[in-house]
Motif scaffolding. Sequence first.
Motif, PDB file in Angstrom:
ATOM      1  N   ALA A 368     -57.789 -45.719  19.838  1.00  0.00           N
ATOM      2  CA  ALA A 368     -57.219 -46.593  20.865  1.00  0.00           C
ATOM      3  C   ALA A 368     -56.457 -47.717  20.191  1.00  0.00           C
ATOM      4  O   ALA A 368     -56.896 -48.260  19.163  1.00  0.00           O
ATOM      5  CB  ALA A 368     -58.303 -47.158  21.773  1.00  0.00           C
ATOM      6  N   VAL A 369     -55.318 -48.051  20.774  1.00  0.00           N
ATOM      7  CA  VAL A 369     -54.550 -49.235  20.389  1.00  0.00           C
ATOM      8  C   VAL A 369     -54.696 -50.242  21.527  1.00  0.00           C
ATOM      9  O   VAL A 369     -54.479 -49.903  22.697  1.00  0.00           O
ATOM     10  CB  VAL A 369     -53.069 -48.896  20.155  1.00  0.00           C
ATOM     11  CG1 VAL A 369     -52.280 -50.158  19.832  1.00  0.00           C
ATOM     12  CG2 VAL A 369     -52.935 -47.881  19.028  1.00  0.00           C
ATOM     13  N   ILE A 370     -55.081 -51.490  21.171  1.00  0.00           N
ATOM     14  CA  ILE A 370     -55.395 -52.491  22.183  1.00  0.00           C
ATOM     15  C   ILE A 370     -54.594 -53.759  21.888  1.00  0.00           C
ATOM     16  O   ILE A 370     -55.083 -54.669  21.204  1.00  0.00           O
ATOM     17  CB  ILE A 370     -56.907 -52.795  22.212  1.00  0.00           C
ATOM     18  CG1 ILE A 370     -57.716 -51.496  22.246  1.00  0.00           C
ATOM     19  CG2 ILE A 370     -57.258 -53.681  23.403  1.00  0.00           C
ATOM     20  CD1 ILE A 370     -59.205 -51.700  22.080  1.00  0.00           C
ATOM     21  N   PRO A 371     -53.362 -53.864  22.362  1.00  0.00           N
ATOM     22  CA  PRO A 371     -52.607 -55.109  22.211  1.00  0.00           C
ATOM     23  C   PRO A 371     -52.988 -56.098  23.310  1.00  0.00           C
ATOM     24  O   PRO A 371     -53.190 -55.721  24.470  1.00  0.00           O
ATOM     25  CB  PRO A 371     -51.148 -54.658  22.345  1.00  0.00           C
ATOM     26  CG  PRO A 371     -51.218 -53.425  23.178  1.00  0.00           C
ATOM     27  CD  PRO A 371     -52.536 -52.778  22.924  1.00  0.00           C
ATOM     28  N   ASP A 372     -53.074 -57.377  22.948  1.00  0.00           N
ATOM     29  CA  ASP A 372     -53.476 -58.433  23.880  1.00  0.00           C
ATOM     30  C   ASP A 372     -52.504 -59.598  23.698  1.00  0.00           C
ATOM     31  O   ASP A 372     -52.523 -60.281  22.668  1.00  0.00           O
ATOM     32  CB  ASP A 372     -54.913 -58.863  23.589  1.00  0.00           C
ATOM     33  CG  ASP A 372     -55.475 -59.799  24.649  1.00  0.00           C
ATOM     34  OD1 ASP A 372     -54.684 -60.405  25.394  1.00  0.00           O
ATOM     35  OD2 ASP A 372     -56.712 -59.948  24.717  1.00  0.00           O
ATOM     36  N   LEU A 373     -51.660 -59.843  24.702  1.00  0.00           N
ATOM     37  CA  LEU A 373     -50.645 -60.895  24.648  1.00  0.00           C
ATOM     38  C   LEU A 373     -51.144 -62.125  25.397  1.00  0.00           C
ATOM     39  O   LEU A 373     -51.622 -62.021  26.526  1.00  0.00           O
ATOM     40  CB  LEU A 373     -49.339 -60.397  25.262  1.00  0.00           C
ATOM     41  CG  LEU A 373     -48.189 -61.410  25.379  1.00  0.00           C
ATOM     42  CD1 LEU A 373     -47.709 -61.827  23.992  1.00  0.00           C
ATOM     43  CD2 LEU A 373     -47.055 -60.829  26.202  1.00  0.00           C
ATOM     44  N   LEU A 388     -52.438 -60.762  28.973  1.00  0.00           N
ATOM     45  CA  LEU A 388     -52.171 -59.379  29.382  1.00  0.00           C
ATOM     46  C   LEU A 388     -52.614 -58.446  28.269  1.00  0.00           C
ATOM     47  O   LEU A 388     -52.230 -58.621  27.111  1.00  0.00           O
ATOM     48  CB  LEU A 388     -50.684 -59.186  29.677  1.00  0.00           C
ATOM     49  CG  LEU A 388     -50.219 -57.750  29.961  1.00  0.00           C
ATOM     50  CD1 LEU A 388     -50.837 -57.231  31.252  1.00  0.00           C
ATOM     51  CD2 LEU A 388     -48.695 -57.682  30.020  1.00  0.00           C
ATOM     52  N   ALA A 389     -53.433 -57.458  28.617  1.00  0.00           N
ATOM     53  CA  ALA A 389     -53.948 -56.523  27.616  1.00  0.00           C
ATOM     54  C   ALA A 389     -53.918 -55.110  28.172  1.00  0.00           C
ATOM     55  O   ALA A 389     -53.961 -54.897  29.394  1.00  0.00           O
ATOM     56  CB  ALA A 389     -55.369 -56.898  27.208  1.00  0.00           C
ATOM     57  N   LYS A 409     -57.600 -39.142  28.225  1.00  0.00           N
ATOM     58  CA  LYS A 409     -56.702 -40.251  27.931  1.00  0.00           C
ATOM     59  C   LYS A 409     -57.331 -41.580  28.347  1.00  0.00           C
ATOM     60  O   LYS A 409     -58.070 -41.644  29.331  1.00  0.00           O
ATOM     61  CB  LYS A 409     -55.367 -40.060  28.647  1.00  0.00           C
ATOM     62  CG  LYS A 409     -54.594 -38.818  28.226  1.00  0.00           C
ATOM     63  CD  LYS A 409     -53.306 -38.689  29.015  1.00  0.00           C
ATOM     64  CE  LYS A 409     -52.536 -37.435  28.623  1.00  0.00           C
ATOM     65  NZ  LYS A 409     -51.293 -37.296  29.427  1.00  0.00           N
ATOM     66  N   LEU A 410     -57.002 -42.633  27.614  1.00  0.00           N
ATOM     67  CA  LEU A 410     -57.383 -44.003  27.962  1.00  0.00           C
ATOM     68  C   LEU A 410     -56.117 -44.732  28.355  1.00  0.00           C
ATOM     69  O   LEU A 410     -55.205 -44.901  27.533  1.00  0.00           O
ATOM     70  CB  LEU A 410     -58.057 -44.701  26.778  1.00  0.00           C
ATOM     71  CG  LEU A 410     -59.285 -44.009  26.179  1.00  0.00           C
ATOM     72  CD1 LEU A 410     -59.789 -44.781  24.964  1.00  0.00           C
ATOM     73  CD2 LEU A 410     -60.390 -43.869  27.211  1.00  0.00           C
ATOM     74  N   ARG A 411     -56.049 -45.162  29.601  1.00  0.00           N
ATOM     75  CA  ARG A 411     -54.873 -45.859  30.133  1.00  0.00           C
ATOM     76  C   ARG A 411     -55.361 -47.013  31.018  1.00  0.00           C
ATOM     77  O   ARG A 411     -55.471 -46.874  32.238  1.00  0.00           O
ATOM     78  CB  ARG A 411     -53.991 -44.900  30.941  1.00  0.00           C
ATOM     79  CG  ARG A 411     -53.471 -43.694  30.170  1.00  0.00           C
ATOM     80  CD  ARG A 411     -52.446 -44.090  29.113  1.00  0.00           C
ATOM     81  NE  ARG A 411     -51.818 -42.928  28.498  1.00  0.00           N
ATOM     82  CZ  ARG A 411     -52.245 -42.351  27.394  1.00  0.00           C
ATOM     83  NH1 ARG A 411     -53.329 -42.821  26.784  1.00  0.00           N
ATOM     84  NH2 ARG A 411     -51.610 -41.294  26.893  1.00  0.00           N
ATOM     85  N   GLN A 412     -55.638 -48.137  30.411  1.00  0.00           N
ATOM     86  CA  GLN A 412     -56.230 -49.254  31.139  1.00  0.00           C
ATOM     87  C   GLN A 412     -55.380 -50.516  30.956  1.00  0.00           C
ATOM     88  O   GLN A 412     -54.844 -50.756  29.870  1.00  0.00           O
ATOM     89  CB  GLN A 412     -57.660 -49.508  30.640  1.00  0.00           C
ATOM     90  CG  GLN A 412     -58.568 -48.294  30.751  1.00  0.00           C
ATOM     91  CD  GLN A 412     -59.883 -48.476  30.017  1.00  0.00           C
ATOM     92  OE1 GLN A 412     -60.292 -49.594  29.723  1.00  0.00           O
ATOM     93  NE2 GLN A 412     -60.561 -47.366  29.721  1.00  0.00           N
ATOM     94  N   TRP A 413     -55.321 -51.331  32.029  1.00  0.00           N
ATOM     95  CA  TRP A 413     -54.520 -52.547  32.004  1.00  0.00           C
ATOM     96  C   TRP A 413     -55.311 -53.693  32.621  1.00  0.00           C
ATOM     97  O   TRP A 413     -56.027 -53.501  33.609  1.00  0.00           O
ATOM     98  CB  TRP A 413     -53.220 -52.357  32.788  1.00  0.00           C
ATOM     99  CG  TRP A 413     -52.262 -51.393  32.161  1.00  0.00           C
ATOM    100  CD1 TRP A 413     -52.234 -50.045  32.320  1.00  0.00           C
ATOM    101  CD2 TRP A 413     -51.199 -51.724  31.259  1.00  0.00           C
ATOM    102  NE1 TRP A 413     -51.212 -49.496  31.578  1.00  0.00           N
ATOM    103  CE2 TRP A 413     -50.553 -50.501  30.918  1.00  0.00           C
ATOM    104  CE3 TRP A 413     -50.714 -52.910  30.721  1.00  0.00           C
ATOM    105  CZ2 TRP A 413     -49.467 -50.446  30.057  1.00  0.00           C
ATOM    106  CZ3 TRP A 413     -49.621 -52.852  29.868  1.00  0.00           C
ATOM    107  CH2 TRP A 413     -49.015 -51.647  29.544  1.00  0.00           C
TER     108      TRP A 413
END
Length: 610
Positions: A368-373, A388-389, A409-413
């Motif tokens: 998983a790639v988890i970017p957090d702005l 926003l992540a 798949k992991l598709r979470q917002w």
Amino acid sequence: MPEEPAPEPSGTPAVDTAGDQQKLLQQGRERPTNDGTIGNRPSEVYSEDWWGHTRPILEMHGYFRTRGELFHNFTLGRHNDPGDVQNLWPQPLDQSYGNLNGERKSVLLCGDNGTGECIDKTQSTANLRLRLNPEIHISDNLRIMTQVDLLDNLVLGSTPDAYAMKPSGTSKSGYTFAGYNGYAPLGAFSTTQGPPTAGVNGYKNSISVQRAWAEYLTPIGQIRFGRMPNQWGLGMLVNAGDCLDCDYQTNVDRLMFVSGIKSLDLYFGGAWDFVSSGPTSTTPYDIYGGQPYNTSNLNNVNQWVAFIAKRTNPELQRLKLARNDAVFNAGIYTTYRSQYIDVKAGTDPVSFDSTAANNGMEARRAWAVIPDLWVQFLWNKLRLEAELATIWGQIGVSPASQNINDPVKLRQWGLATQAEYRAIEDKLRVQFGAGWASGDPNVEGLAPNPNGLQPILNGNSITTFRFNPAYYVDLIFYRRILSRVQGTYYFRPSVDYDFLRSPNGQKFGGGAAIIYSRASEFLQTPGNKRDLGLEIDLQLYYQAKDGSLNDDPNKMGGFFAALQYGVFFPFAGLDYLPGQKGELPGTTPKLPNYDLSTAQTVRLILGVTF
């Protein structure tokens, strides 16, 4: 006139002033001077000189708190049994109810004859915690940080002398009933409280070490290593949970480096995290010495973090705001996580059967790639902030089917926003918050099922995003019933006002908040509707600034007290589906039907921060 020196005690040798002076002169020629230089060669620095330049100091911070809480009708009038995916809150043990299958779950211990049904929608509890944050400052650039909890969330009255266990050589759990105390054979005869001891009179010990890490500052940046808190942005995804009223926190075993360009207020760094190592070689005999180790590298959950942020120096930021200049802060925190194989899902990772096929493990191939702005805008008395992540990845082999050709798949917002405006010498604080966590139209229930694995009913994606449980929004629905923001979105206007406030931060005030919540995907709700409920929270608070934090009005210090009240009005999304309502069976006279009803809470918080 100066006093004459006192005579030397009998037997004390006379001081050789001249001889001491000669020794000091000779020592000065042999050792480097005390002006910061080290002589011609680094080897000329003696250990005495090094320790003479350090300042081993122990600082102690933390808090003590006691909280009393009353929960009324947190089941919202629903009558689901434990284990039901739509069971929002467990029924009180002294509550009689009829479930949706027409069965009557009765507690027949009440009434005048002691055989009537007990009806009790209210639960009350009180707990305490002493949190210590010792800091060992070895020198100006080296320190060790720790966090230790004593009596962590101990429920008051939970360890009386009427209840006890003792070690047993035959019991599988290692303990057995210790027998009745002749002086306290019943709970009604209890005379004292004992210290919590795991496996004896509870599940926790009196002392719990939460964190321990070191920080070393070098000319090019800071190195941190150990078990440490993890905090970013508003705390939506990772949250240190250090507030006085917090119950959850994010801790991470980490090796981290942080550097930056001070003139640009730019900071950047990276970390290597040890998230989960799977089975280890630990045995009960390790207490006598020996080093346990990881028994399988491919079981490791590997995690790497990189971040960069622009954050204005606090003193410069206050100066800019005083001049009505705008301040902009922002950053991005990106995590990459992976795992190749794992202990079979639903198996105890400590006592799993290594004689089974594949040594009790199964393929996972997850990443998983988890970017957090995070962004923040400040101007005058206005603050706008957002985070926003997303969690974007996959489980390469489905835990349910073990089919390598059927990845999940992991598709979470997730999104959290806060706006705040201060006025009247900062006594008035008007706020508006909103948040959104993506849902899943293929899953029934907002919370995970008991074993934690989300069933894949239709499709092959997991899309329900969950806020960190330490990101508090309200008092009832998100904090207690759902335990966090998950699969929903909310709007939260609020206002706080300090009726009395002194320049050093002592204050007495009150506040009110309204929280309106809706489901991101209506199929996840019990009633298959989006509208979940409306909550109104009220509070009165008092803070007396005392102790070492008295000189900083922005930090809580000394005594603190708060009285809070909340009421939650459930909407159609938490109601029953058509055909599920009806009169409760098996009672005379008939009890009320399955209609929803409001939940309420009253909380009293007493704390001392230092």
